[in-house]
Design a protein around this motif. Sequence first.
Motif, mmCIF file in Angstrom:
data_model
loop_
_atom_site.group_PDB
_atom_site.id
_atom_site.type_symbol
_atom_site.label_atom_id
_atom_site.label_comp_id
_atom_site.label_asym_id
_atom_site.label_seq_id
_atom_site.Cartn_x
_atom_site.Cartn_y
_atom_site.Cartn_z
ATOM 1 N N ILE A 39 -17.767 7.995 -0.406
ATOM 2 C CA ILE A 39 -17.214 6.976 -1.309
ATOM 3 C C ILE A 39 -15.710 7.214 -1.503
ATOM 4 O O ILE A 39 -14.904 6.271 -1.446
ATOM 5 N N LYS A 40 -15.343 8.462 -1.713
ATOM 6 C CA LYS A 40 -13.928 8.799 -1.925
ATOM 7 C C LYS A 40 -13.117 8.511 -0.662
ATOM 8 O O LYS A 40 -12.011 7.965 -0.731
ATOM 9 N N ALA A 41 -13.658 8.869 0.515
ATOM 10 C CA ALA A 41 -12.966 8.620 1.783
ATOM 11 C C ALA A 41 -12.763 7.125 1.991
ATOM 12 O O ALA A 41 -11.673 6.693 2.405
ATOM 13 N N GLN A 42 -13.786 6.328 1.702
ATOM 14 C CA GLN A 42 -13.653 4.877 1.853
ATOM 15 C C GLN A 42 -12.590 4.346 0.890
ATOM 16 O O GLN A 42 -11.788 3.485 1.255
ATOM 17 N N GLY A 43 -12.560 4.894 -0.306
ATOM 18 C CA GLY A 43 -11.536 4.483 -1.284
ATOM 19 C C GLY A 43 -10.133 4.812 -0.787
ATOM 20 O O GLY A 43 -9.205 4.013 -0.925
ATOM 21 N N LEU A 44 -9.983 5.992 -0.191
ATOM 22 C CA LEU A 44 -8.673 6.393 0.334
ATOM 23 C C LEU A 44 -8.261 5.520 1.520
ATOM 24 O O LEU A 44 -7.087 5.149 1.649
ATOM 25 N N ILE A 45 -9.224 5.178 2.369
ATOM 26 C CA ILE A 45 -8.921 4.314 3.522
ATOM 27 C C ILE A 45 -8.510 2.934 3.035
ATOM 28 O O ILE A 45 -7.543 2.340 3.532
ATOM 29 N N ASP A 46 -9.230 2.412 2.017
ATOM 30 C CA ASP A 46 -8.867 1.107 1.451
ATOM 31 C C ASP A 46 -7.481 1.155 0.821
ATOM 32 O O ASP A 46 -6.677 0.230 0.974
ATOM 33 N N GLU A 47 -7.201 2.262 0.144
ATOM 34 C CA GLU A 47 -5.879 2.434 -0.479
ATOM 35 C C GLU A 47 -4.773 2.493 0.587
ATOM 36 O O GLU A 47 -3.708 1.901 0.429
ATOM 37 N N GLU A 48 -5.055 3.185 1.682
ATOM 38 C CA GLU A 48 -4.088 3.276 2.772
ATOM 39 C C GLU A 48 -3.809 1.891 3.358
ATOM 40 O O GLU A 48 -2.654 1.531 3.606
ATOM 41 N N LYS A 49 -4.868 1.109 3.569
ATOM 42 C CA LYS A 49 -4.692 -0.254 4.096
ATOM 43 C C LYS A 49 -3.833 -1.082 3.151
ATOM 44 O O LYS A 49 -2.940 -1.814 3.581
ATOM 45 N N ASP A 50 -4.109 -0.967 1.861
ATOM 46 C CA ASP A 50 -3.346 -1.712 0.869
ATOM 47 C C ASP A 50 -1.877 -1.276 0.876
ATOM 48 O O ASP A 50 -0.969 -2.117 0.834
ATOM 49 N N LEU A 51 -1.639 0.032 0.960
ATOM 50 C CA LEU A 51 -0.263 0.531 0.991
ATOM 51 C C LEU A 51 0.477 0.067 2.244
ATOM 52 O O LEU A 51 1.654 -0.304 2.183
ATOM 53 N N LYS A 52 -0.213 0.063 3.383
ATOM 54 C CA LYS A 52 0.404 -0.417 4.620
ATOM 55 C C LYS A 52 0.764 -1.897 4.508
ATOM 56 O O LYS A 52 1.832 -2.323 4.964
ATOM 57 N N LYS A 53 -0.130 -2.663 3.901
ATOM 58 C CA LYS A 53 0.111 -4.093 3.727
ATOM 59 C C LYS A 53 1.319 -4.315 2.811
ATOM 60 O O LYS A 53 2.196 -5.136 3.102
ATOM 61 N N ARG A 54 1.391 -3.555 1.712
ATOM 62 C CA ARG A 54 2.519 -3.682 0.787
ATOM 63 C C ARG A 54 3.818 -3.215 1.444
ATOM 64 O O ARG A 54 4.876 -3.816 1.244
ATOM 65 N N LEU A 55 3.749 -2.153 2.237
ATOM 66 C CA LEU A 55 4.925 -1.658 2.944
ATOM 67 C C LEU A 55 5.456 -2.702 3.916
ATOM 68 O O LEU A 55 6.671 -2.941 3.993
ATOM 69 N N LYS A 56 4.555 -3.338 4.630
ATOM 70 C CA LYS A 56 4.955 -4.380 5.573
ATOM 71 C C LYS A 56 5.618 -5.532 4.832
ATOM 72 O O LYS A 56 6.654 -6.059 5.261
ATOM 73 N N ALA A 57 5.055 -5.926 3.705
ATOM 74 C CA ALA A 57 5.632 -7.018 2.909
ATOM 75 C C ALA A 57 7.008 -6.630 2.380
ATOM 76 O O ALA A 57 7.955 -7.420 2.447
ATOM 77 N N LYS A 58 7.141 -5.412 1.879
ATOM 78 C CA LYS A 58 8.426 -4.945 1.352
ATOM 79 C C LYS A 58 9.460 -4.833 2.465
ATOM 80 O O LYS A 58 10.630 -5.173 2.265
ATOM 81 N N SER A 59 9.057 -4.367 3.651
ATOM 82 C CA SER A 59 9.970 -4.270 4.786
ATOM 83 C C SER A 59 10.461 -5.650 5.194
ATOM 84 O O SER A 59 11.653 -5.839 5.474
ATOM 85 N N SER A 60 9.558 -6.596 5.215
ATOM 86 C CA SER A 60 9.926 -7.971 5.558
ATOM 87 C C SER A 60 10.879 -8.532 4.507
ATOM 88 O O SER A 60 11.874 -9.185 4.834
ATOM 89 N N GLU A 61 10.594 -8.267 3.256
ATOM 90 C CA GLU A 61 11.464 -8.734 2.161
ATOM 91 C C GLU A 61 12.848 -8.090 2.270
ATOM 92 O O GLU A 61 13.870 -8.770 2.104
#
Length: 161
Positions: A39-61
């Motif tokens: 459960i914790k690993a899945q949470g961390l993977i989901d968090e990583e995906k979210d951070l990558k998505k936010r990073l991509k958005a911020k980089s584009s901005e």
Amino acid sequence: EKSSPAINEDGTAFVASELKKAAKEAARHPESNFDRTVIKAQGLIDEEKDLKKRLKAKSSELHETTKEAIERLSDEQCRELLVAKWIDPLQSRLVSLSDSVIEEFIARVLSLNKKYETTYSDICTQIDEVEAEFAQMLDQLTGNDYDMAGIAELKHLLGGE
């Protein structure tokens, strides 16, 4: 637990698709440490995906903001940036280049000065002294008449008697 389909064959990493299934299953009834880890690993993977998505958005901005800022620069600001980026560093390197050439020239002159520290006059004086000393040493030699005649001729060549 390493035989779980959520873990790869080497037992060194999680298999993403299987981990998601295992995490859903474990979330219903987390009974063991492995279930809580999944459960914790899945949470961390989901968090990583979210951070990558936010990073991509911020980089584009950031890219868009930078592009707009560059487009709004005046000609004078462009010149200042070019001078700061290219001209100033080039000038400082050119100054340091001349300094290094001068330092190398000074080192070579000092080396030559040391190499020719003994003058030609000094060498001639030393040669004369050695010849005189050698002539005195020849006087100490003994031998038959032919040898003594040869030694006398050598002394004459050296500037002796």
